[in-house]
Design a protein around this motif. Structure first.
Motif, PDB file in Angstrom:
ATOM      1  N   TRP A  40      -0.402  -0.086  -4.487  1.00 24.95           N
ATOM      2  CA  TRP A  40      -1.735  -0.624  -4.190  1.00 24.95           C
ATOM      3  C   TRP A  40      -2.252  -1.487  -5.336  1.00 24.95           C
ATOM      4  N   LEU A  41      -2.003  -1.064  -6.584  1.00 22.60           N
ATOM      5  CA  LEU A  41      -2.445  -1.837  -7.736  1.00 22.60           C
ATOM      6  C   LEU A  41      -1.759  -3.202  -7.763  1.00 22.60           C
ATOM      7  N   LEU A  42      -0.458  -3.207  -7.562  1.00 21.13           N
ATOM      8  CA  LEU A  42       0.268  -4.485  -7.553  1.00 21.13           C
ATOM      9  C   LEU A  42      -0.188  -5.359  -6.389  1.00 21.13           C
ATOM     10  N   ASP A  43      -0.524  -4.742  -5.275  1.00 26.18           N
ATOM     11  CA  ASP A  43      -1.025  -5.491  -4.122  1.00 26.18           C
ATOM     12  C   ASP A  43      -2.367  -6.148  -4.446  1.00 26.18           C
ATOM     13  N   ARG A  44      -3.225  -5.435  -5.179  1.00 24.55           N
ATOM     14  CA  ARG A  44      -4.532  -5.976  -5.574  1.00 24.55           C
ATOM     15  C   ARG A  44      -4.390  -7.137  -6.544  1.00 24.55           C
ATOM     16  N   VAL A  45      -3.369  -7.075  -7.400  1.00 23.96           N
ATOM     17  CA  VAL A  45      -3.136  -8.141  -8.368  1.00 23.96           C
ATOM     18  C   VAL A  45      -2.577  -9.385  -7.677  1.00 23.96           C
ATOM     19  N   GLY A  46      -1.971  -9.187  -6.515  1.00 24.68           N
ATOM     20  CA  GLY A  46      -1.430 -10.317  -5.786  1.00 24.68           C
ATOM     21  C   GLY A  46       0.071 -10.271  -5.604  1.00 24.68           C
ATOM     22  N   LEU A  47       0.717  -9.241  -6.114  1.00 23.67           N
ATOM     23  CA  LEU A  47       2.157  -9.088  -5.949  1.00 23.67           C
ATOM     24  C   LEU A  47       2.422  -8.177  -4.752  1.00 23.67           C
ATOM     25  N   THR A  48       2.957  -8.753  -3.710  1.00 26.57           N
ATOM     26  CA  THR A  48       3.267  -7.953  -2.536  1.00 26.57           C
ATOM     27  C   THR A  48       4.574  -7.201  -2.776  1.00 26.57           C
ATOM     28  N   THR A  49       4.505  -5.890  -2.630  1.00 26.43           N
ATOM     29  CA  THR A  49       5.686  -5.041  -2.844  1.00 26.43           C
ATOM     30  C   THR A  49       5.846  -4.119  -1.644  1.00 26.43           C
ATOM     31  N   PRO A  50       7.065  -3.620  -1.448  1.00 29.66           N
ATOM     32  CA  PRO A  50       7.267  -2.656  -0.367  1.00 29.66           C
ATOM     33  C   PRO A  50       6.517  -1.338  -0.620  1.00 29.66           C
ATOM     34  N   LEU A  51       6.186  -1.042  -1.881  1.00 31.07           N
ATOM     35  CA  LEU A  51       5.453   0.188  -2.193  1.00 31.07           C
ATOM     36  C   LEU A  51       4.072   0.191  -1.546  1.00 31.07           C
ATOM     37  N   GLY A  52       3.372  -0.908  -1.643  1.00 32.47           N
ATOM     38  CA  GLY A  52       2.035  -1.004  -1.047  1.00 32.47           C
ATOM     39  C   GLY A  52       2.082  -0.897   0.465  1.00 32.47           C
ATOM     40  N   THR A  53       3.057  -1.551   1.074  1.00 34.45           N
ATOM     41  CA  THR A  53       3.208  -1.488   2.533  1.00 34.45           C
ATOM     42  C   THR A  53       3.571  -0.082   2.977  1.00 34.45           C
ATOM     43  N   ALA A  54       4.477   0.555   2.250  1.00 32.39           N
ATOM     44  CA  ALA A  54       4.881   1.920   2.598  1.00 32.39           C
ATOM     45  C   ALA A  54       3.710   2.887   2.423  1.00 32.39           C
ATOM     46  N   ALA A  55       2.923   2.693   1.374  1.00 31.02           N
ATOM     47  CA  ALA A  55       1.774   3.566   1.140  1.00 31.02           C
ATOM     48  C   ALA A  55       0.733   3.399   2.243  1.00 31.02           C
ATOM     49  N   ASP A  56       0.539   2.174   2.691  1.00 29.32           N
ATOM     50  CA  ASP A  56      -0.409   1.941   3.782  1.00 29.32           C
ATOM     51  C   ASP A  56       0.061   2.563   5.090  1.00 29.32           C
ATOM     52  N   SER A  57       1.347   2.609   5.303  1.00 29.32           N
ATOM     53  CA  SER A  57       1.871   3.171   6.548  1.00 29.32           C
ATOM     54  C   SER A  57       1.853   4.707   6.547  1.00 29.32           C
ATOM     55  N   LEU A  58       1.648   5.331   5.395  1.00 30.39           N
ATOM     56  CA  LEU A  58       1.582   6.793   5.320  1.00 30.39           C
ATOM     57  C   LEU A  58       0.317   7.357   5.956  1.00 30.39           C
ATOM     58  N   GLY A  59      -0.679   6.517   6.182  1.00 29.27           N
ATOM     59  CA  GLY A  59      -1.923   6.985   6.787  1.00 29.27           C
ATOM     60  C   GLY A  59      -1.709   7.615   8.149  1.00 29.27           C
ATOM     61  N   SER A  60      -0.788   7.095   8.922  1.00 26.95           N
ATOM     62  CA  SER A  60      -0.528   7.660  10.252  1.00 26.95           C
ATOM     63  C   SER A  60       0.216   8.991  10.175  1.00 26.95           C
TER      64      SER A  60
END
Length: 112
Positions: A40-60
Motif C-alpha cells: 500500500w505504501l509503494l502504491d501511494r508513492v506511485g509504484l504499482t506492485t503486485p503486493l498492493g493489488t494482492a493486499a486489496d484483494s484480501l478484503g473479500s
C-alpha cells in the motif's frame, strides 16, 4: 467499523493465545500485514506492485479468515474440555463430601 472488527477478531485470538498454535499464527499474520502495508505504501508513492493489488484483494477473504479463527478457537475449547474428564470433578466432590462427613463425626485425625 474498526470496533466491529476488533469485537469479531479479538475473542478468538485471546482464546488461541493459550495454545502453541498462536505464536506461528501471530508471526505469519504480522508478516502478511507488513507485506500488505509495504504494498500500500509503494502504491501511494506511485509504484504499482503486485503486493498492493494482492493486499486489496484480501478484503473479500476477510469473513473467511474471521470464520476460521472462530472455528479454531471453538475447536481448541472443545479439545481442552475433552482432555479433562468429568470424573476428575466427581472425585474432587466425593473427597470434599467425605472430608466433611469425617469432620462432622469427629473421625478427622487430631494434630499432635
Amino acid at each position: 467499523m474498526q470496533l466491529t472488527v476488533v469485537l469479531l477478531v479479538l475473542p478468538p485470538l485471546i482464546t488461541l493465545a493459550r495454545t502453541g498454535v498462536y505464536r506461528p499464527l501471530r508471526i505469519v499474520a504480522a508478516l502478511l500485514t507488513a507485506a500488505a502495508a509495504t504494498g500500500w505504501l509503494l502504491d501511494r508513492v506511485g509504484l504499482t506492485t503486485p503486493l498492493g493489488t494482492a493486499a486489496d484483494s484480501l478484503g473479500s477473504a476477510s469473513p473467511w479468515i474471521v470464520g476460521a479463527l472462530w472455528i479454531a478457537a471453538a475447536g481448541m475449547l472443545v479439545r481442552r474440555r475433552l482432555r479433562r474428564p468429568a470424573l476428575v470433578g466427581a472425585v474432587r466432590w466425593l473427597r470434599a463430601v467425605s472430608s466433611l462427613w469425617r469432620d462432622s463425626r469427629g473421625d478427622s485425625p487430631s494434630p499432635e
